[in-house]
Design a protein around this motif. Structure first.
Motif, PDB file in Angstrom:
ATOM      1  N   SER A  14       0.929  -1.110  -0.053  1.00 30.71           N
ATOM      2  CA  SER A  14      -0.090  -0.039   0.069  1.00 30.71           C
ATOM      3  C   SER A  14       0.993   1.391   0.032  1.00 30.71           C
ATOM      4  N   TYR A  15       0.356   2.235  -0.887  1.00 30.77           N
ATOM      5  CA  TYR A  15       1.128   3.530  -0.642  1.00 30.77           C
ATOM      6  C   TYR A  15      -0.293   4.506  -0.269  1.00 30.77           C
ATOM      7  N   GLY A  16      -0.245   4.890   0.959  1.00 26.57           N
ATOM      8  CA  GLY A  16      -1.298   5.552   1.407  1.00 26.57           C
ATOM      9  C   GLY A  16      -2.622   4.745   0.883  1.00 26.57           C
ATOM     10  N   ALA A  17      -3.523   5.306   0.278  1.00 25.68           N
ATOM     11  CA  ALA A  17      -4.875   4.343  -0.031  1.00 25.68           C
ATOM     12  C   ALA A  17      -4.720   3.817  -1.139  1.00 25.68           C
ATOM     13  N   LEU A  18      -3.773   3.923  -1.938  1.00 18.62           N
ATOM     14  CA  LEU A  18      -3.437   2.996  -3.120  1.00 18.62           C
ATOM     15  C   LEU A  18      -2.912   1.797  -2.809  1.00 18.62           C
ATOM     16  N   LYS A  19      -3.633   0.836  -3.233  1.00 14.56           N
ATOM     17  CA  LYS A  19      -2.920  -0.701  -3.008  1.00 14.56           C
ATOM     18  C   LYS A  19      -2.245  -0.886  -4.309  1.00 14.56           C
ATOM     19  N   GLY A  38       0.368  -6.661 -17.999  1.00 18.60           N
ATOM     20  CA  GLY A  38      -0.735  -5.596 -17.363  1.00 18.60           C
ATOM     21  C   GLY A  38      -0.589  -4.422 -17.859  1.00 18.60           C
ATOM     22  N   PRO A  39      -1.515  -3.442 -17.779  1.00 16.15           N
ATOM     23  CA  PRO A  39      -1.257  -2.273 -18.206  1.00 16.15           C
ATOM     24  C   PRO A  39      -0.603  -1.391 -17.184  1.00 16.15           C
ATOM     25  N   ASN A  40       0.100  -0.246 -17.615  1.00 16.85           N
ATOM     26  CA  ASN A  40       0.962   0.741 -16.870  1.00 16.85           C
ATOM     27  C   ASN A  40       0.214   0.832 -15.478  1.00 16.85           C
ATOM     28  N   GLY A  41       1.232   0.693 -14.391  1.00 18.30           N
ATOM     29  CA  GLY A  41       0.740   1.043 -12.883  1.00 18.30           C
ATOM     30  C   GLY A  41      -0.174  -0.171 -12.500  1.00 18.30           C
ATOM     31  N   ALA A  42      -0.209  -1.336 -13.229  1.00 21.68           N
ATOM     32  CA  ALA A  42      -0.632  -2.605 -12.597  1.00 21.68           C
ATOM     33  C   ALA A  42      -0.319  -3.253 -11.401  1.00 21.68           C
ATOM     34  N   GLY A  43       1.033  -2.762 -11.168  1.00 22.41           N
ATOM     35  CA  GLY A  43       1.697  -3.288  -9.867  1.00 22.41           C
ATOM     36  C   GLY A  43       2.762  -4.624 -10.377  1.00 22.41           C
ATOM     37  N   LYS A  44       3.151  -4.452 -11.530  1.00 24.17           N
ATOM     38  CA  LYS A  44       4.027  -5.662 -11.995  1.00 24.17           C
ATOM     39  C   LYS A  44       5.397  -5.508 -11.283  1.00 24.17           C
ATOM     40  N   THR A  45       5.985  -4.188 -11.410  1.00 28.72           N
ATOM     41  CA  THR A  45       7.311  -3.970 -10.985  1.00 28.72           C
ATOM     42  C   THR A  45       7.253  -3.959  -9.358  1.00 28.72           C
ATOM     43  N   THR A  46       6.085  -3.450  -8.618  1.00 31.02           N
ATOM     44  CA  THR A  46       6.241  -3.602  -7.327  1.00 31.02           C
ATOM     45  C   THR A  46       6.038  -5.120  -6.850  1.00 31.02           C
ATOM     46  N   LEU A  47       5.527  -5.861  -7.384  1.00 28.80           N
ATOM     47  CA  LEU A  47       5.284  -7.511  -7.054  1.00 28.80           C
ATOM     48  C   LEU A  47       6.881  -7.930  -7.421  1.00 28.80           C
ATOM     49  N   PHE A  86      17.082  -5.189 -14.252  1.00 28.41           N
ATOM     50  CA  PHE A  86      16.145  -3.835 -14.147  1.00 28.41           C
ATOM     51  C   PHE A  86      15.971  -3.307 -15.679  1.00 28.41           C
ATOM     52  N   GLN A  87      14.886  -2.617 -15.380  1.00 27.60           N
ATOM     53  CA  GLN A  87      14.396  -1.959 -16.775  1.00 27.60           C
ATOM     54  C   GLN A  87      15.236  -1.094 -17.366  1.00 27.60           C
ATOM     55  N   ILE A  88      15.821  -0.249 -16.434  1.00 29.05           N
ATOM     56  CA  ILE A  88      16.980   0.665 -17.150  1.00 29.05           C
ATOM     57  C   ILE A  88      18.544  -0.105 -16.736  1.00 29.05           C
ATOM     58  N   ASP A 173      13.133  -7.490 -15.421  1.00 25.20           N
ATOM     59  CA  ASP A 173      12.031  -6.215 -15.647  1.00 25.20           C
ATOM     60  C   ASP A 173      12.171  -5.775 -17.044  1.00 25.20           C
ATOM     61  N   GLU A 174      11.337  -6.031 -17.908  1.00 27.84           N
ATOM     62  CA  GLU A 174      11.329  -5.661 -19.164  1.00 27.84           C
ATOM     63  C   GLU A 174      12.734  -5.825 -19.718  1.00 27.84           C
ATOM     64  N   PRO A 175      13.113  -7.002 -20.104  1.00 29.52           N
ATOM     65  CA  PRO A 175      14.431  -7.260 -20.681  1.00 29.52           C
ATOM     66  C   PRO A 175      14.606  -6.919 -22.033  1.00 29.52           C
ATOM     67  N   GLU A 204       7.043  -8.040 -19.358  1.00 28.87           N
ATOM     68  CA  GLU A 204       7.360  -7.649 -20.834  1.00 28.87           C
ATOM     69  C   GLU A 204       6.036  -6.896 -21.341  1.00 28.87           C
ATOM     70  N   HIS A 205       6.352  -5.792 -22.108  1.00 31.69           N
ATOM     71  CA  HIS A 205       5.244  -5.112 -22.935  1.00 31.69           C
ATOM     72  C   HIS A 205       5.055  -5.590 -24.263  1.00 31.69           C
ATOM     73  N   ASN A 206       6.213  -6.181 -24.849  1.00 35.39           N
ATOM     74  CA  ASN A 206       5.931  -6.862 -26.153  1.00 35.39           C
ATOM     75  C   ASN A 206       5.164  -7.997 -26.066  1.00 35.39           C
TER      76      ASN A 206
HETATM   77  N1  LIG Z   1       6.961   4.779  -4.426  1.00 34.41           N
HETATM   78  C1  LIG Z   1       5.965   4.811  -4.676  1.00 34.41           C
HETATM   79  N2  LIG Z   1       5.131   5.620  -4.143  1.00 34.41           N
HETATM   80  C2  LIG Z   1       3.896   5.750  -4.341  1.00 34.41           C
HETATM   81  N3  LIG Z   1       3.284   5.234  -5.405  1.00 34.41           N
HETATM   82  C3  LIG Z   1       3.951   4.278  -6.061  1.00 34.41           C
HETATM   83  C4  LIG Z   1       5.424   3.890  -5.753  1.00 34.41           C
HETATM   84  N4  LIG Z   1       5.783   2.910  -6.646  1.00 34.41           N
HETATM   85  C5  LIG Z   1       4.787   2.475  -7.466  1.00 34.41           C
HETATM   86  N5  LIG Z   1       3.692   3.362  -6.982  1.00 34.41           N
HETATM   87  C6  LIG Z   1       2.222   3.403  -7.745  1.00 34.41           C
HETATM   88  O1  LIG Z   1       1.976   1.985  -7.760  1.00 34.41           O
HETATM   89  C7  LIG Z   1       1.237   1.538  -8.696  1.00 34.41           C
HETATM   90  C8  LIG Z   1       1.950   0.217  -9.407  1.00 34.41           C
HETATM   91  O2  LIG Z   1       3.314   0.816  -9.867  1.00 34.41           O
HETATM   92  P1  LIG Z   1       4.116  -0.300 -10.718  1.00 34.41           P
HETATM   93  O3  LIG Z   1       5.636   0.313 -10.968  1.00 34.41           O
HETATM   94  O4  LIG Z   1       4.228  -1.438  -9.857  1.00 34.41           O
HETATM   95  O5  LIG Z   1       3.432  -0.666 -12.119  1.00 34.41           O
HETATM   96  P2  LIG Z   1       3.705  -1.470 -13.209  1.00 34.41           P
HETATM   97  O6  LIG Z   1       2.657  -2.439 -13.580  1.00 34.41           O
HETATM   98  O7  LIG Z   1       5.175  -1.868 -13.048  1.00 34.41           O
HETATM   99  O8  LIG Z   1       3.828  -0.056 -14.517  1.00 34.41           O
HETATM  100  P3  LIG Z   1       4.848  -0.122 -15.470  1.00 34.41           P
HETATM  101  O9  LIG Z   1       4.116  -0.955 -16.487  1.00 34.41           O
HETATM  102  O10 LIG Z   1       4.267   1.484 -16.081  1.00 34.41           O
HETATM  103  O11 LIG Z   1       6.181  -0.125 -15.296  1.00 34.41           O
HETATM  104  C9  LIG Z   1       1.242   2.560  -9.649  1.00 34.41           C
HETATM  105  O12 LIG Z   1       0.020   3.292  -9.301  1.00 34.41           O
HETATM  106  C10 LIG Z   1       2.387   3.556  -9.371  1.00 34.41           C
HETATM  107  O13 LIG Z   1       2.239   4.845  -9.550  1.00 34.41           O
END
Ligand SMILES: Nc1ncnc2c1ncn2[C@@H]1O[C@H](COP(=O)(O)OP(=O)(O)OP(=O)(O)O)[C@@H](O)[C@H]1O
Length: 250
Positions: A14-19, A38-47, A86-88, A173-175, A204-206
């Protein structure tokens, strides 16, 4: 079914209210390639960060083999055989290819060693270096300055650095990010080779690439896993098509 190489259970970040990741449970079996999409912001990198130990603040549990590793930091997980790229790209552009691999090997070497151990490590490293250069197709570039290589070869070097400690589990992460169209096939062939005998989870987005590489696709949206299964099933999955792939899905 055999014990999973890597498993997460009820993982929530969780980041505040955002899961960013919301109650995700999944098993990653030995020797299989998993595509995380998954789409941008889906949570892939966080997982991926949770699995790699780079995101320690989470609810739920992570297991490697049968062992719970939720509280183990990234370096401890690396020692347990979990490698992450890493992606970068993170290589030293001003150093040669071989020097990059040497630096990576040195950083993983125990601090103090008696001289005979040191010789043993040097011999072991030379053998590893040769096999990584061979695997990545970088043998002819071993003395080239890394930053002067085409981008695709820089990515190969980064994968080589990740493979150096011979991880059993690879988190990528996005090789293919930034790789030109003409370099994709070579990059896919390298990932396939690197995946042999390992468990791989790659973001991977491709779509064509991830569908052709993976045994199983895991689809995330808004922090949750909304579908998982064989690539052909995921292509046909209506929820995935509407939520993620859109109308262009083939
Ligand atoms: N350090 C952080 N602080 C606050 N919110 C964050 C943080 N890191 C990620 N988020 C939010 O968590 C959500 C998931 O992000 P994440 O980077 O895991 O998505 P993703 O699926 O990897 O996206 P992308 O394909 O664009 O890389 C997004 O809404 C992002 O803005």
């Amino acid at each position: 079914m055999s014990q999973a190489a890597l498993r997460c259970e009820g993982v929530t970040v969780s980041y505040g209210a955002l899961k960013a990741v919301n109650d995700v449970s999944h098993e990653f079996q030995e020797g299989r390639i998993y595509g995380l999409i998954g789409p941008n912001g889906a949570g892939k990198t966080t997982l991926l960060n949770v699995l790699a130990g780079r995101q320690m603040r989470h609810a739920g549990k992570v297991y490697c083999g049968g062992r719970e590793i939720s509280q183990r930091p990234a370096y401890a997980r690396a020692r347990m055989g979990i490698g992450r790229s890493f992606q970068i790209i993170k290589i030293f552009g001003e150093m040669t290819v071989a020097e990059n691999l040497l630096v990576a090997a040195q950083s993983r070497r125990p601090g103090f060693q008696p001289f005979w151990m040191s010789r043993h490590f040097d011999r072991q490293f030379r053998e590893q270096l040769d096999s990584i250069l061979e695997l990545t197709g970088l043998a002819v570039h071993r003395d080239d300055i890394a930053g002067t290589l085409p981008y695709g070869l820089q990515r190969s070097l980064e994968l080589g650095v990740t493979l150096l400690p011979d991880p059993r589990i690879l988190l990528l992460d996005e090789p293919l990010a930034g790789i030109g169209h003409h370099e994709i096939q070579a990059a896919l062939a390298l990932i396939r080779k690197a995946a042999q005998g390992r468990t791989v989870l790659l973001i991977e987005h491709n779509m064509d690439a991830v569908m052709s590489l993976s045994h199983e696709i895991v689809v995330m949206s808004n922090g949750s896993v909304i579908a998982c299964g064989a690539p052909e099933d995921i292509r046909r999955n209506e929820a995935v098509r509407s939520i993620y792939l859109g109308e262009d899905a083939q």
